[in-house]
Design a protein around this motif. Structure first.
Motif, PDB file in Angstrom:
ATOM      1  N   GLN A  71     -19.062  18.267  20.215  1.00  0.00           N
ATOM      2  CA  GLN A  71     -20.367  18.099  20.860  1.00  0.00           C
ATOM      3  C   GLN A  71     -20.450  18.892  22.162  1.00  0.00           C
ATOM      4  O   GLN A  71     -21.487  19.478  22.476  1.00  0.00           O
ATOM      5  N   THR A  72     -19.372  18.953  22.912  1.00  0.00           N
ATOM      6  CA  THR A  72     -19.363  19.747  24.135  1.00  0.00           C
ATOM      7  C   THR A  72     -19.419  21.237  23.816  1.00  0.00           C
ATOM      8  O   THR A  72     -20.118  21.998  24.495  1.00  0.00           O
ATOM      9  N   CYS A  73     -18.706  21.664  22.776  1.00  0.00           N
ATOM     10  CA  CYS A  73     -18.806  23.065  22.334  1.00  0.00           C
ATOM     11  C   CYS A  73     -20.249  23.413  21.974  1.00  0.00           C
ATOM     12  O   CYS A  73     -20.744  24.487  22.314  1.00  0.00           O
ATOM     13  N   GLU A  74     -20.914  22.486  21.293  1.00  0.00           N
ATOM     14  CA  GLU A  74     -22.302  22.716  20.905  1.00  0.00           C
ATOM     15  C   GLU A  74     -23.191  22.870  22.140  1.00  0.00           C
ATOM     16  O   GLU A  74     -24.031  23.780  22.212  1.00  0.00           O
ATOM     17  N   ALA A  75     -23.011  22.011  23.132  1.00  0.00           N
ATOM     18  CA  ALA A  75     -23.820  22.099  24.350  1.00  0.00           C
ATOM     19  C   ALA A  75     -23.618  23.436  25.055  1.00  0.00           C
ATOM     20  O   ALA A  75     -24.559  23.997  25.623  1.00  0.00           O
ATOM     21  N   ARG A  76     -22.393  23.963  25.009  1.00  0.00           N
ATOM     22  CA  ARG A  76     -22.130  25.264  25.627  1.00  0.00           C
ATOM     23  C   ARG A  76     -22.914  26.388  24.951  1.00  0.00           C
ATOM     24  O   ARG A  76     -23.297  27.369  25.599  1.00  0.00           O
ATOM     25  N   ALA A  77     -23.178  26.247  23.671  1.00  0.00           N
ATOM     26  CA  ALA A  77     -23.987  27.255  22.983  1.00  0.00           C
ATOM     27  C   ALA A  77     -25.400  27.305  23.554  1.00  0.00           C
ATOM     28  O   ALA A  77     -26.047  28.367  23.579  1.00  0.00           O
ATOM     29  N   TYR A  78     -25.890  26.170  24.045  1.00  0.00           N
ATOM     30  CA  TYR A  78     -27.245  26.141  24.601  1.00  0.00           C
ATOM     31  C   TYR A  78     -27.346  26.922  25.910  1.00  0.00           C
ATOM     32  O   TYR A  78     -28.449  27.320  26.303  1.00  0.00           O
ATOM     33  N   ALA A  79     -26.217  27.139  26.579  1.00  0.00           N
ATOM     34  CA  ALA A  79     -26.238  27.997  27.770  1.00  0.00           C
ATOM     35  C   ALA A  79     -26.604  29.422  27.384  1.00  0.00           C
ATOM     36  O   ALA A  79     -27.313  30.122  28.113  1.00  0.00           O
ATOM     37  N   ILE A  80     -26.103  29.862  26.239  1.00  0.00           N
ATOM     38  CA  ILE A  80     -26.454  31.203  25.743  1.00  0.00           C
ATOM     39  C   ILE A  80     -27.937  31.237  25.392  1.00  0.00           C
ATOM     40  O   ILE A  80     -28.668  32.150  25.792  1.00  0.00           O
ATOM     41  N   ALA A  81     -28.383  30.249  24.640  1.00  0.00           N
ATOM     42  CA  ALA A  81     -29.792  30.215  24.246  1.00  0.00           C
ATOM     43  C   ALA A  81     -30.696  30.225  25.474  1.00  0.00           C
ATOM     44  O   ALA A  81     -31.665  30.998  25.546  1.00  0.00           O
TER      45      ALA A  81
END
Length: 471
Positions: free
Chosen positions: A306-316
């Protein structure tokens, strides 16, 4: 740094934020597979109690992946807005949860502080929240984007019309597009997952959808969900590309597995902007994410999914997309085992994305070998609609015959709009009323044989020729 918490005679120790975050996560199969999950419920509770006492500033000091080793980490730190963060910089994770839930923290304030929240902060507070907390806070977040129509306005639910076909047959795709339009779907995007990576075949699809959009003057956008390098090549050939798509993940190594980096995404965005095809806005990117993608690439670095997923939103967030969605159950039961895990993950992703200022939709989906069924999908999509989800998928019959997974249908979107009192994107709504698909009260109308779309589409199917045929 070592974190400790005692429950009775038991003293729990967590070696760093990475382990603390992982142990505090709700149970899910992916974290168990990765070997990072809490071993007992008591350990999970201890981790959450300990996490609640961690100052938010700690997440700027103790990085989960070293700054020098990961460009996503560098993006998070280098773009962090200190002024926006000053509003909440004095809070612990537990205080942050309380602050998010109080009525005085409204949409305006949340928008103001979004750039000061890092993905790790969002993931941390998420782990302390009940499902209803995730829904309440996400509902307060407003993320509005635009290209040919305006997405994310309050009281609206958009739909990606997904007319996939196992052989990219133009007639089958066009028929699915017609079906979706007549149900009021398609305001988010008409987005096709192509069966072929052939540039010629994809060019045909771009021209097909563009011709439909132009012929009927539909205020929406198209996207072919192929690799970003293919789309750059097509833009260079002046193919009618509206949105540039790419799957992204939360670590540099996982993105390399996808064949991308931040520099390539910058190139793609610049290429799409150069075409100047938007009419009411210039948000030209479309991203997809999903819990488990970093682990499946052996690129999670011991971080929970879940934390890895949230980090993807920084890119978005950095690329100001029109659309971003989590494909929440696509990978399979190795990462989200059953309906309970699916529902929780979907609410987590939506909350974290919206909190960070990302226009977050959800492909509420599952594979048939998971312990998930259509009732779980109904529950999650209803909860997400209550939380103000930006968009969902519209797949004919909810069964994607090309990708072989179960998703949401045109009828599902109608159900959500009726029950929740939700509308479509305003420009698209005006078009639906203009062509007599929707009445003035917002209800979808019965389709008569003389309807303009039914009169025009058969001719289109009979006369449409691919680029290869024209050549």
């Amino acid at each position: 740094m070592v974190y400790r918490f005692s429950i009775g005679a038991f003293r729990y120790q967590f070696n760093g934020l990475k382990e603390l975050l992982a142990k505090a996560s709700p149970a899910r199969s992916g974290d168990c597979l990765a070997g990072v999950a809490a071993e007992t419920y008591a350990e999970r509770v201890a981790a959450r109690m300990c996490l609640a006492e961690v100052p938010l500033t700690r997440f700027l000091e103790e990085l989960l992946i070293p700054y020098e080793e990961d460009e996503v980490t560098r993006l998070i730190i280098d773009t962090h807005d200190k002024q926006a963060f000053s509003e909440i910089s004095h809070l612990t994770v537990g205080d942050f949860r309380d602050w998010l839930l109080i009525d005085s923290t409204d949409s305006v304030i949340l928008k103001h502080v979004a750039a000061g929240i890092t993905p790790e902060m969002a993931a941390a507070v998420c782990k302390l929240m009940r499902n209803q907390d995730l829904i309440l806070v996400a509902k307060k977040c407003r993320v509005i984007t635009a290209f040919r129509d305006t997405i994310g306005l309050p009281g609206r639910l958009s739909v990606r019309l997904q007319p996939n076909h196992p052989t990219d047959d133009a007639r089958g795709i066009a028929a699915s597009i017609l079906d979706g339009l007549l149900y009021g779907s398609g305001d988010a995007v008409i987005g096709i997952n192509p069966a072929s990576d052939s540039l010629s075949a994809m060019s045909d699809l771009y021209y097909l959808v563009d011709e439909i959009i132009q012929r009927y003057d539909i205020p929406t956008q198209s996207c072919i969900l192929t690799h970003v390098t293919n789309q750059i090549q097509l833009i260079e050939k002046n193919i009618p590309v509206d949105l540039v798509f790419q799957s992204i993940a939360g670590t540099e190594k996982a993105n390399k597995h996808f064949g991308i980096d931040l520099s390539l995404l910058h190139e793609a965005r610049s290429a799409a902007l150069s075409l100047n095809r938007g009419t009411v806005g210039n948000n030209v990117m479309y991203f997809e994410t999903g819990q488990g993608s970093a682990l499946s690439a052996d690129a999670n670095f011991g971080i929970d999914q879940q934390t890895c997923e949230a980090r993807a939103y920084a890119i978005a967030r950095h690329f100001s997309p029109l659309l971003t969605n989590t494909v929440v159950g696509f990978i399979g039961p190795e990462y989200l085992y059953d309906g309970k895990q699916l529902i929780r993950a979907g609410l987590e992703d939506h909350f974290c994305g919206k909190l960070l200022g990302v226009p977050l939709g959800c492909d509420v989906c599952y594979t048939n070998h998971a312990e998930i069924d259509q009732d779980d999908v109904d529950t999650l999509m209803t909860l997400l609609a209550a939380a103000g989800v930006t968009f969902i998928m519209g797949v004919p019959g909810a069964d994607d015959i090309m990708l072989n997974y179960q998703s949401t249908s045109f009828h599902d979107a109608l159900y959500l709009r009726k029950v929740m009192g939700l509308g479509v994107a305003p420009e698209f709504e005006q078009w639906l009323k203009r062509v007599n698909i929707m009445n003035d009260q917002g209800k979808i109308q019965p389709v008569e044989p003389a309807h303009p779309l039914l009169q025009g589409i058969p001719e289109h199917l009979l006369t449409f020729k691919t680029l290869n045929e024209k050549a």
